[in-house]
Design a protein around this motif. Structure first.
Motif, PDB file in Angstrom:
ATOM      1  N   THR A  21     -15.739 -42.774 -20.384  1.00 41.94           N
ATOM      2  CA  THR A  21     -14.484 -43.064 -19.695  1.00 41.94           C
ATOM      3  C   THR A  21     -13.304 -42.732 -20.602  1.00 41.94           C
ATOM      4  O   THR A  21     -13.438 -42.692 -21.831  1.00 41.94           O
ATOM      5  CB  THR A  21     -14.384 -44.552 -19.305  1.00 41.94           C
ATOM      6  OG1 THR A  21     -14.306 -45.340 -20.509  1.00 41.94           O
ATOM      7  CG2 THR A  21     -15.563 -44.993 -18.448  1.00 41.94           C
ATOM      8  N   VAL A  22     -12.165 -42.513 -19.996  1.00 40.90           N
ATOM      9  CA  VAL A  22     -10.949 -42.255 -20.769  1.00 40.90           C
ATOM     10  C   VAL A  22     -10.606 -43.453 -21.661  1.00 40.90           C
ATOM     11  O   VAL A  22     -10.305 -43.265 -22.849  1.00 40.90           O
ATOM     12  CB  VAL A  22      -9.776 -41.854 -19.846  1.00 40.90           C
ATOM     13  CG1 VAL A  22      -8.453 -41.852 -20.608  1.00 40.90           C
ATOM     14  CG2 VAL A  22     -10.040 -40.481 -19.223  1.00 40.90           C
ATOM     15  N   ALA A  65     -10.153 -43.200 -25.637  1.00 47.46           N
ATOM     16  CA  ALA A  65      -8.875 -43.593 -26.237  1.00 47.46           C
ATOM     17  C   ALA A  65      -9.086 -44.625 -27.340  1.00 47.46           C
ATOM     18  O   ALA A  65      -8.493 -44.508 -28.427  1.00 47.46           O
ATOM     19  CB  ALA A  65      -7.936 -44.132 -25.163  1.00 47.46           C
ATOM     20  N   PRO A  91      -4.876 -44.747 -23.434  1.00 47.44           N
ATOM     21  CA  PRO A  91      -5.359 -43.917 -22.323  1.00 47.44           C
ATOM     22  C   PRO A  91      -4.252 -43.056 -21.720  1.00 47.44           C
ATOM     23  O   PRO A  91      -4.502 -41.910 -21.329  1.00 47.44           O
ATOM     24  CB  PRO A  91      -5.881 -44.945 -21.310  1.00 47.44           C
ATOM     25  CG  PRO A  91      -6.284 -46.112 -22.151  1.00 47.44           C
ATOM     26  CD  PRO A  91      -5.253 -46.155 -23.267  1.00 47.44           C
ATOM     27  N   ILE A  95      -3.980 -39.691 -23.278  1.00 46.53           N
ATOM     28  CA  ILE A  95      -4.999 -38.745 -22.804  1.00 46.53           C
ATOM     29  C   ILE A  95      -4.633 -38.224 -21.423  1.00 46.53           C
ATOM     30  O   ILE A  95      -4.679 -37.015 -21.172  1.00 46.53           O
ATOM     31  CB  ILE A  95      -6.398 -39.392 -22.825  1.00 46.53           C
ATOM     32  CG1 ILE A  95      -6.818 -39.633 -24.292  1.00 46.53           C
ATOM     33  CG2 ILE A  95      -7.414 -38.516 -22.086  1.00 46.53           C
ATOM     34  CD1 ILE A  95      -8.100 -40.392 -24.468  1.00 46.53           C
ATOM     35  N   TYR A  96      -4.258 -39.116 -20.525  1.00 47.04           N
ATOM     36  CA  TYR A  96      -3.894 -38.673 -19.171  1.00 47.04           C
ATOM     37  C   TYR A  96      -2.688 -37.731 -19.185  1.00 47.04           C
ATOM     38  O   TYR A  96      -2.637 -36.756 -18.447  1.00 47.04           O
ATOM     39  CB  TYR A  96      -3.619 -39.875 -18.268  1.00 47.04           C
ATOM     40  CG  TYR A  96      -4.855 -40.647 -17.909  1.00 47.04           C
ATOM     41  CD1 TYR A  96      -5.920 -40.039 -17.238  1.00 47.04           C
ATOM     42  CD2 TYR A  96      -4.980 -41.985 -18.235  1.00 47.04           C
ATOM     43  CE1 TYR A  96      -7.065 -40.748 -16.909  1.00 47.04           C
ATOM     44  CE2 TYR A  96      -6.111 -42.704 -17.910  1.00 47.04           C
ATOM     45  CZ  TYR A  96      -7.158 -42.080 -17.248  1.00 47.04           C
ATOM     46  OH  TYR A  96      -8.287 -42.784 -16.926  1.00 47.04           O
ATOM     47  N   TRP A 112      -4.111 -34.329 -20.913  1.00 47.03           N
ATOM     48  CA  TRP A 112      -5.225 -33.608 -20.292  1.00 47.03           C
ATOM     49  C   TRP A 112      -5.325 -33.810 -18.786  1.00 47.03           C
ATOM     50  O   TRP A 112      -6.080 -33.097 -18.129  1.00 47.03           O
ATOM     51  CB  TRP A 112      -6.546 -33.989 -20.961  1.00 47.03           C
ATOM     52  CG  TRP A 112      -6.692 -33.371 -22.309  1.00 47.03           C
ATOM     53  CD1 TRP A 112      -7.096 -32.099 -22.579  1.00 47.03           C
ATOM     54  CD2 TRP A 112      -6.429 -33.968 -23.576  1.00 47.03           C
ATOM     55  NE1 TRP A 112      -7.086 -31.875 -23.930  1.00 47.03           N
ATOM     56  CE2 TRP A 112      -6.688 -33.015 -24.574  1.00 47.03           C
ATOM     57  CE3 TRP A 112      -5.980 -35.232 -23.975  1.00 47.03           C
ATOM     58  CZ2 TRP A 112      -6.534 -33.266 -25.933  1.00 47.03           C
ATOM     59  CZ3 TRP A 112      -5.837 -35.480 -25.323  1.00 47.03           C
ATOM     60  CH2 TRP A 112      -6.102 -34.509 -26.281  1.00 47.03           C
ATOM     61  N   ASP A 139      -7.033 -35.567 -16.696  1.00 49.96           N
ATOM     62  CA  ASP A 139      -8.166 -36.414 -16.328  1.00 49.96           C
ATOM     63  C   ASP A 139      -9.324 -36.157 -17.289  1.00 49.96           C
ATOM     64  O   ASP A 139      -9.250 -35.286 -18.161  1.00 49.96           O
ATOM     65  CB  ASP A 139      -8.584 -36.195 -14.868  1.00 49.96           C
ATOM     66  CG  ASP A 139      -9.067 -34.791 -14.563  1.00 49.96           C
ATOM     67  OD1 ASP A 139      -9.495 -34.061 -15.489  1.00 49.96           O
ATOM     68  OD2 ASP A 139      -9.039 -34.410 -13.383  1.00 49.96           O
ATOM     69  N   LEU A 140     -10.382 -36.911 -17.115  1.00 48.74           N
ATOM     70  CA  LEU A 140     -11.535 -36.819 -18.000  1.00 48.74           C
ATOM     71  C   LEU A 140     -12.152 -35.425 -17.963  1.00 48.74           C
ATOM     72  O   LEU A 140     -12.504 -34.868 -19.000  1.00 48.74           O
ATOM     73  CB  LEU A 140     -12.577 -37.875 -17.626  1.00 48.74           C
ATOM     74  CG  LEU A 140     -13.859 -37.870 -18.456  1.00 48.74           C
ATOM     75  CD1 LEU A 140     -13.563 -38.115 -19.928  1.00 48.74           C
ATOM     76  CD2 LEU A 140     -14.833 -38.919 -17.918  1.00 48.74           C
ATOM     77  N   LEU A 197     -10.229 -32.986 -20.020  1.00 47.82           N
ATOM     78  CA  LEU A 197     -10.442 -33.268 -21.437  1.00 47.82           C
ATOM     79  C   LEU A 197     -11.794 -32.732 -21.876  1.00 47.82           C
ATOM     80  O   LEU A 197     -11.902 -32.048 -22.902  1.00 47.82           O
ATOM     81  CB  LEU A 197     -10.348 -34.771 -21.713  1.00 47.82           C
ATOM     82  CG  LEU A 197     -10.779 -35.213 -23.120  1.00 47.82           C
ATOM     83  CD1 LEU A 197      -9.964 -34.499 -24.198  1.00 47.82           C
ATOM     84  CD2 LEU A 197     -10.679 -36.724 -23.240  1.00 47.82           C
TER      85      LEU A 197
END
Length: 190
Positions: free
Chosen positions: A37-38, A42, A49, A52-53, A56, A58-59, A62
């Motif tokens: 999961t993100v 993170a 998180p 990251i969002y 990128w 979303d997962l 990434l």
């Protein structure tokens, strides 16, 4: 819209990207991909998180970015003294790496998080760079060589197609046939 990180060499952006990529690789070694999961990434990377969002999206994007970076060759192909031997050694290594379970996962991730085809193009460029090195060495040795695109079409494309869609039969004998076709591909320069 695909969000690709815009890292400045050595800046905070590069450090964040490196720590997030390292976290993804470490977590993939410890847990099943489906459980990733993100927030988990993170926490491991020491970022939020939202970082990251924001970078990128979303997962999957990434994972795609990590995969493309992982598929980047770490060194130039070994020099075995002839075009045919250099290409054969590279092709065997490429096949081993790409057809391994981690290689297949990286290929899948690179393509799934790539709505605009940028990552696929980058992965193709990595292979082309490696083959260009082999071709340049052969030219320096005054060996005849086929054009880059002929090698891509006769060797790299069939390997990737087989890995992705028809893995049965992609053994040593089939690889040798592909190498022979590529080394004799139309319009040899030289």
């Amino acid at each position: 819209m695909s969000r690709k990180p815009m890292a400045r060499p050595g800046g905070r952006s590069a450090r964040v990207q490196r720590s997030v990529h390292d976290a993804v690789r470490a977590l993939l070694a410890e847990t099943d991909r489906d459980n990733l999961t993100v927030p988990m990434i993170a926490a491991r990377a020491g970022v939020t998180p939202s970082t990251i969002y924001r970078r990128w999206g979303d997962l999957q994007e990434l994972l795609s970015d990590v995969a493309v970076e992982r598929l980047r060759p770490e060194a130039a192909p070994d020099d075995h003294g002839s075009f045919t031997e250099d290409l054969a050694a590279w092709a065997e290594s490429f096949l081993d790496e790409m057809s391994s379970p981690p290689g297949k996962a990286y290929i899948r991730d690179a393509l799934l998080g790539d709505p605009d085809g940028t990552n696929a193009g980058q992965c193709s460029a990595y292979a082309a760079e490696q083959i260009n090195i082999i071709l340049a060495r052969a030219t320096e040795r005054q060996e005849p060589t086929p054009p880059l695109e002929a090698v891509m079409d006769q060797l790299v494309a069939p390997i990737m197609y087989r890995i992705l869609f028809r893995p049965d039969g992609l053994g040593e004998a089939h690889l040798r046939t592909l190498i022979d076709r590529a080394t004799n591909a139309g319009g040899q320069e030289g």
